[in-house]
Scaffold this motif. Structure first.
Motif, mmCIF file in Angstrom:
data_model
loop_
_atom_site.group_PDB
_atom_site.id
_atom_site.type_symbol
_atom_site.label_atom_id
_atom_site.label_comp_id
_atom_site.label_asym_id
_atom_site.label_seq_id
_atom_site.Cartn_x
_atom_site.Cartn_y
_atom_site.Cartn_z
ATOM 1 N N ALA A 75 24.249 -7.810 30.580
ATOM 2 C CA ALA A 75 23.374 -6.655 30.814
ATOM 3 C C ALA A 75 22.732 -6.696 32.201
ATOM 4 O O ALA A 75 21.899 -5.839 32.518
ATOM 5 C CB ALA A 75 22.297 -6.606 29.738
ATOM 6 N N ASN A 76 23.108 -7.684 33.024
ATOM 7 C CA ASN A 76 22.544 -7.842 34.367
ATOM 8 C C ASN A 76 21.055 -8.171 34.369
ATOM 9 O O ASN A 76 20.361 -7.913 35.346
ATOM 10 C CB ASN A 76 22.782 -6.585 35.224
ATOM 11 C CG ASN A 76 24.201 -6.538 35.739
ATOM 12 O OD1 ASN A 76 24.644 -7.443 36.442
ATOM 13 N ND2 ASN A 76 24.921 -5.487 35.372
ATOM 14 N N GLU A 77 20.580 -8.722 33.249
ATOM 15 C CA GLU A 77 19.161 -9.115 33.199
ATOM 16 C C GLU A 77 18.974 -10.501 33.786
ATOM 17 O O GLU A 77 17.860 -10.878 34.141
ATOM 18 C CB GLU A 77 18.673 -9.121 31.738
ATOM 19 C CG GLU A 77 18.574 -7.723 31.144
ATOM 20 C CD GLU A 77 18.543 -7.741 29.617
ATOM 21 O OE1 GLU A 77 18.458 -8.842 29.024
ATOM 22 O OE2 GLU A 77 18.627 -6.639 29.031
ATOM 23 N N THR A 78 20.060 -11.277 33.814
ATOM 24 C CA THR A 78 19.986 -12.621 34.403
ATOM 25 C C THR A 78 21.189 -12.813 35.321
ATOM 26 O O THR A 78 22.198 -12.110 35.194
ATOM 27 C CB THR A 78 20.033 -13.728 33.320
ATOM 28 O OG1 THR A 78 21.200 -13.534 32.523
ATOM 29 C CG2 THR A 78 18.801 -13.694 32.427
ATOM 30 N N GLN A 79 21.083 -13.776 36.221
ATOM 31 C CA GLN A 79 22.186 -14.146 37.102
ATOM 32 C C GLN A 79 22.605 -15.555 36.716
ATOM 33 O O GLN A 79 21.743 -16.395 36.455
ATOM 34 C CB GLN A 79 21.746 -14.142 38.576
ATOM 35 C CG GLN A 79 21.009 -12.888 39.026
ATOM 36 C CD GLN A 79 21.837 -11.626 38.872
ATOM 37 O OE1 GLN A 79 23.044 -11.639 39.096
ATOM 38 N NE2 GLN A 79 21.194 -10.542 38.468
ATOM 39 N N GLN A 82 22.961 -15.004 23.092
ATOM 40 C CA GLN A 82 21.898 -14.198 23.697
ATOM 41 C C GLN A 82 21.834 -14.408 25.208
ATOM 42 O O GLN A 82 21.549 -13.467 25.958
ATOM 43 C CB GLN A 82 20.559 -14.500 23.029
ATOM 44 C CG GLN A 82 20.473 -13.785 21.670
ATOM 45 C CD GLN A 82 19.424 -14.361 20.743
ATOM 46 O OE1 GLN A 82 18.433 -14.945 21.194
ATOM 47 N NE2 GLN A 82 19.646 -14.218 19.445
ATOM 48 N N THR A 140 27.610 0.181 31.108
ATOM 49 C CA THR A 140 26.906 -0.285 32.303
ATOM 50 C C THR A 140 26.929 -1.801 32.421
ATOM 51 O O THR A 140 26.290 -2.353 33.298
ATOM 52 C CB THR A 140 25.443 0.184 32.262
ATOM 53 O OG1 THR A 140 24.878 -0.275 31.027
ATOM 54 C CG2 THR A 140 25.350 1.700 32.336
ATOM 55 N N GLU A 141 27.686 -2.466 31.506
ATOM 56 C CA GLU A 141 27.711 -3.924 31.579
ATOM 57 C C GLU A 141 28.518 -4.411 32.776
ATOM 58 O O GLU A 141 29.357 -3.699 33.311
ATOM 59 C CB GLU A 141 28.311 -4.514 30.289
ATOM 60 C CG GLU A 141 27.357 -4.451 29.117
ATOM 61 C CD GLU A 141 27.686 -5.456 28.015
ATOM 62 O OE1 GLU A 141 28.864 -5.812 27.845
ATOM 63 O OE2 GLU A 141 26.736 -5.885 27.335
ATOM 64 N N ARG A 142 28.247 -5.637 33.139
ATOM 65 C CA ARG A 142 29.021 -6.339 34.142
ATOM 66 C C ARG A 142 30.509 -6.231 33.814
ATOM 67 O O ARG A 142 30.852 -6.204 32.625
ATOM 68 C CB ARG A 142 28.656 -7.826 34.063
ATOM 69 C CG ARG A 142 28.025 -8.378 35.305
ATOM 70 C CD ARG A 142 27.783 -9.841 35.050
ATOM 71 N NE ARG A 142 26.362 -10.130 35.041
ATOM 72 C CZ ARG A 142 25.700 -10.542 36.128
ATOM 73 N NH1 ARG A 142 26.308 -10.699 37.277
ATOM 74 N NH2 ARG A 142 24.408 -10.810 36.043
ATOM 75 N N SER A 202 24.640 -12.316 26.498
ATOM 76 C CA SER A 202 24.309 -10.900 26.424
ATOM 77 C C SER A 202 23.381 -10.475 27.573
ATOM 78 O O SER A 202 23.574 -9.426 28.192
ATOM 79 C CB SER A 202 23.669 -10.625 25.065
ATOM 80 O OG SER A 202 23.646 -9.266 24.809
ATOM 81 N N ALA A 203 22.397 -11.324 27.871
ATOM 82 C CA ALA A 203 21.465 -11.020 28.967
ATOM 83 C C ALA A 203 22.200 -11.000 30.313
ATOM 84 O O ALA A 203 21.942 -10.156 31.172
ATOM 85 C CB ALA A 203 20.333 -12.043 28.995
ATOM 86 N N TYR A 204 23.159 -11.913 30.460
ATOM 87 C CA TYR A 204 23.964 -11.948 31.686
ATOM 88 C C TYR A 204 24.794 -10.673 31.813
ATOM 89 O O TYR A 204 24.846 -10.045 32.875
ATOM 90 C CB TYR A 204 24.866 -13.185 31.664
ATOM 91 C CG TYR A 204 25.906 -13.205 32.763
ATOM 92 C CD1 TYR A 204 25.575 -13.646 34.044
ATOM 93 C CD2 TYR A 204 27.209 -12.771 32.522
ATOM 94 C CE1 TYR A 204 26.527 -13.659 35.060
ATOM 95 C CE2 TYR A 204 28.163 -12.778 33.527
ATOM 96 C CZ TYR A 204 27.822 -13.222 34.789
ATOM 97 O OH TYR A 204 28.761 -13.218 35.798
#
Ligand code: NYM
Length: 212
Positions: free
Chosen positions: A61-65, A54, A150-152, A57-59
């Motif tokens: 999706a660009n939700e976290t750095q 998880q 749109t993922e990294r 996955s957040a990384y």
């Protein structure tokens, strides 16, 4: 019956750039093998179902750095947390078809400029695949295929670098298939390679660890 004879399953990995067709070819291979009565499971990395997964996955999706080395180690940890289950499945006669593995781990992180040997180090001791099927599609052709998400990492410039690093990772377990051939041709080539591999493992080819 292979289980009674104590013979093991095969670890088959599909690798390739984003949009190379790995996911649909893995699914086709697994349903074909199941229809042949072979005990097989479909896996993928990253496995987004775990807590490490998880974070990955957040990384993506660009939700976290996250620092480049930190995310590299999380991808590796995500494989380590599955290692003992992988080994017991294989030893009990179940084959695994895995969409991405350590080669993705090294190729994507090295494409950011991290040292290849540093990237490989945390993968040492994971189970070595019996067969790596690399679906070869140029970054340009892959980009034409219905566009990236749109993922990294899903852009042409980065995929070009990943392709260069994949090329340096090829070892004796690799078979390169032209991923631009008609889908059925790719499917048939993969089936043949997989059946061959299953036979060798059943006949006693030992399980080994990375890197070969
Ligand atoms: N990826 C995948 C890595 O950067 N390192 C790894 O170890 C693995 C397994 O994650 N662009 C990257 C490659 C993909 C992204 O994978 C998500 P997928 O197969 O699109 O879910």
């Amino acid at each position: 019956n292979s289980q009674l004879l104590g013979s093991r399953g095969s670890l088959i990995v599909l690798e390739g750039l984003d949009r190379s067709g790995k996911t649909s070819q893995s699914a086709k291979l697994v349903s074909y093998l199941k229809s042949e009565g072979i005990s097989v499971e479909s896996w993928r990395f990253p496995d987004r179902s775990t807590s490490v997964g998880q974070m990955i996955s957040a990384y993506l999706a660009n939700e976290t750095q996250l620092d480049d080395r930190t995310i590299h180690l999380l991808f590796s940890a995500n494989r380590w947390e599955k290692r003992s289950l992988m080994e017991s499945k294989l030893r009990n006669g179940t084959s695994l078809v895995i969409d991405r593995y350590s080669y993705s781990g090294v190729a994507f992180s090295a494409a950011k400029g991290l040292d290849t040997e540093w990237c490989k180090a945390p993968e040492v001791g994971l189970i070595a695949p019996d067969l790596v099927i690399f679906l070869d599609v140029s970054p340009e052709r892959a980009a034409e295929r219905g566009g990236y998400g749109t993922e990294r990492y899903e852009h042409l410039e980065f995929q070009r670098k990943v392709a260069q690093h994949y090329a340096n990772l090829q070892d004796a377990s690799w078979k390169v298939i032209d991923g631009c051939l008609p889908v059925e041709d790719v499917e048939n080539q993969i089936r043949e390679l997989a059946l061959n591999c299953l036979a060798k493992c059943r006949a006693g080819k030992p399980l080994t660890n990375l890197w070969l």
